[in-house]
Design a protein around this motif. Structure first.
Motif, mmCIF file in Angstrom:
data_model
loop_
_atom_site.group_PDB
_atom_site.id
_atom_site.type_symbol
_atom_site.label_atom_id
_atom_site.label_comp_id
_atom_site.label_asym_id
_atom_site.label_seq_id
_atom_site.Cartn_x
_atom_site.Cartn_y
_atom_site.Cartn_z
ATOM 1 N N LEU A 15 73.580 62.131 -13.451
ATOM 2 C CA LEU A 15 74.220 62.193 -14.760
ATOM 3 C C LEU A 15 73.194 62.422 -15.859
ATOM 4 N N LYS A 18 72.581 65.965 -16.409
ATOM 5 C CA LYS A 18 73.697 66.750 -16.939
ATOM 6 C C LYS A 18 74.087 66.396 -18.367
ATOM 7 N N LEU A 19 73.386 65.446 -18.968
ATOM 8 C CA LEU A 19 73.719 65.056 -20.339
ATOM 9 C C LEU A 19 72.565 65.373 -21.290
ATOM 10 N N ASN A 28 79.894 57.328 -24.436
ATOM 11 C CA ASN A 28 80.108 58.642 -23.837
ATOM 12 C C ASN A 28 81.102 58.502 -22.677
ATOM 13 N N GLU A 30 81.591 60.199 -20.048
ATOM 14 C CA GLU A 30 81.007 60.410 -18.719
ATOM 15 C C GLU A 30 80.231 59.172 -18.262
ATOM 16 N N HIS A 33 82.836 56.642 -17.266
ATOM 17 C CA HIS A 33 83.388 56.976 -15.946
ATOM 18 C C HIS A 33 82.438 56.547 -14.834
ATOM 19 N N LEU A 34 81.143 56.838 -14.994
ATOM 20 C CA LEU A 34 80.177 56.449 -13.962
ATOM 21 C C LEU A 34 80.098 54.929 -13.851
ATOM 22 N N ASP A 136 75.077 73.446 -14.311
ATOM 23 C CA ASP A 136 75.398 72.337 -15.212
ATOM 24 C C ASP A 136 74.157 71.822 -15.927
ATOM 25 N N ASN A 140 73.335 72.396 -19.965
ATOM 26 C CA ASN A 140 73.236 71.191 -20.791
ATOM 27 C C ASN A 140 71.852 71.032 -21.401
#
Length: 252
Positions: A15, A18-19, A28, A30, A33-34, A136, A140
């Protein structure tokens, strides 16, 4: 709360890749979610990502740092990625699938009906998954902006390999071997009609200029020749990779 495991750290690293650095906060979606997948608080996941950020050479070069202290496990995972980005990228995606209680093909959105069986199937899945990971991370890193034109429409953006995918197996998934380019400049880069030197300066070939008959576009190409690309927020392009492509461009 229990200490972070290596598997959890690898998923957090995925992650982080990807951020954008400015979006590592606990609000955030995401990160939330993680946190749900790992059974941890969003604040704990956010802190873990900031700990990982302290290891990022691109951020260090810009004078940006994450949290000053972290676990040695984060360094271990970072080193694994540096040593073999292809393997760790795929492992991290498989772990996300595992924590999500889904298979990796489903997570990656792959249509596997026509995939081969056995080892060939696994190899094909790995290539497709890692291609998606590479895109991705590169997009990003460049904040979804073409590093030459500044175009920000994802429908026109691609993750371009600096050293060609077929020429360097080890660095196929290395985001430092990537540039975010729009479709036109990606094709021109692959065809050695443009280049970016190790100092991040754009070089437009004479061939491209003389075969561009639209005066406005030719003027635009002339204006960007010698300009510096828009630099990424992390995973800066590797100078040696850039030089490898640049030498091919000069000797074409």
């Amino acid at each position: 709360m229990n200490n972070w495991t290596e598997k959890e750290t690898i998923v957090a690293f995925n992650l982080y890749c990807k951020l954008p650095f400015g979006k590592l906060n606990q609000n955030n979606p995401e990160i939330i979610h993680l946190a749900h997948l790992l059974g941890r608080k969003p604040s704990a996941v956010s802190m873990k990502l900031c700990n990982i950020a302290r290891l990022d050479p691109s951020l260090q070069a810009r004078g940006v740092s994450g949290l000053s202290h972290g676990a040695t496990l984060e360094q271990t995972v970072w080193n694994k990625f540096v040593d073999n980005p292809d393997n760790l990228a795929f492992e991290s995606e498989k772990l996300i699938a595992e924590f999500s209680h889904r298979n990796i093909e489903e997570i990656a959105g792959l249509d596997i009906q026509n995939f081969p069986e056995g080892k060939d199937r696994e190899s094909t899945v790995k290539v497709r998954v890692n291609q998606s990971f590479f895109r991705d991370v590169v997009l990003n890193s460049y904040n979804h902006s073409c590093c030459i034109s500044g175009i920000e429409n994802d429908k026109l953006l691609e993750a371009c390999h600096i050293v060609d995918w077929s020429d360097d197996v080890k660095n196929r998934t290395n985001p430092c071997n990537g540039l975010c380019l729009n479709v036109f400049f990606h094709k021109a880069y692959d065809q050695l009609l443009i280049a970016i030197n190790p100092d991040l300066k754009i070089s437009i070939s004479e061939e491209l200029l003389v075969t561009t008959h639209d005066e406005k576009f030719q003027k635009y190409l002339s204006l960007i020749d010698g300009q510096t690309i828009i630099t990424p927020s992390k995973f800066a392009p590797n100078r040696d990779f850039l030089d490898t492509h640049y030498q091919k461009y000069l000797n074409r």
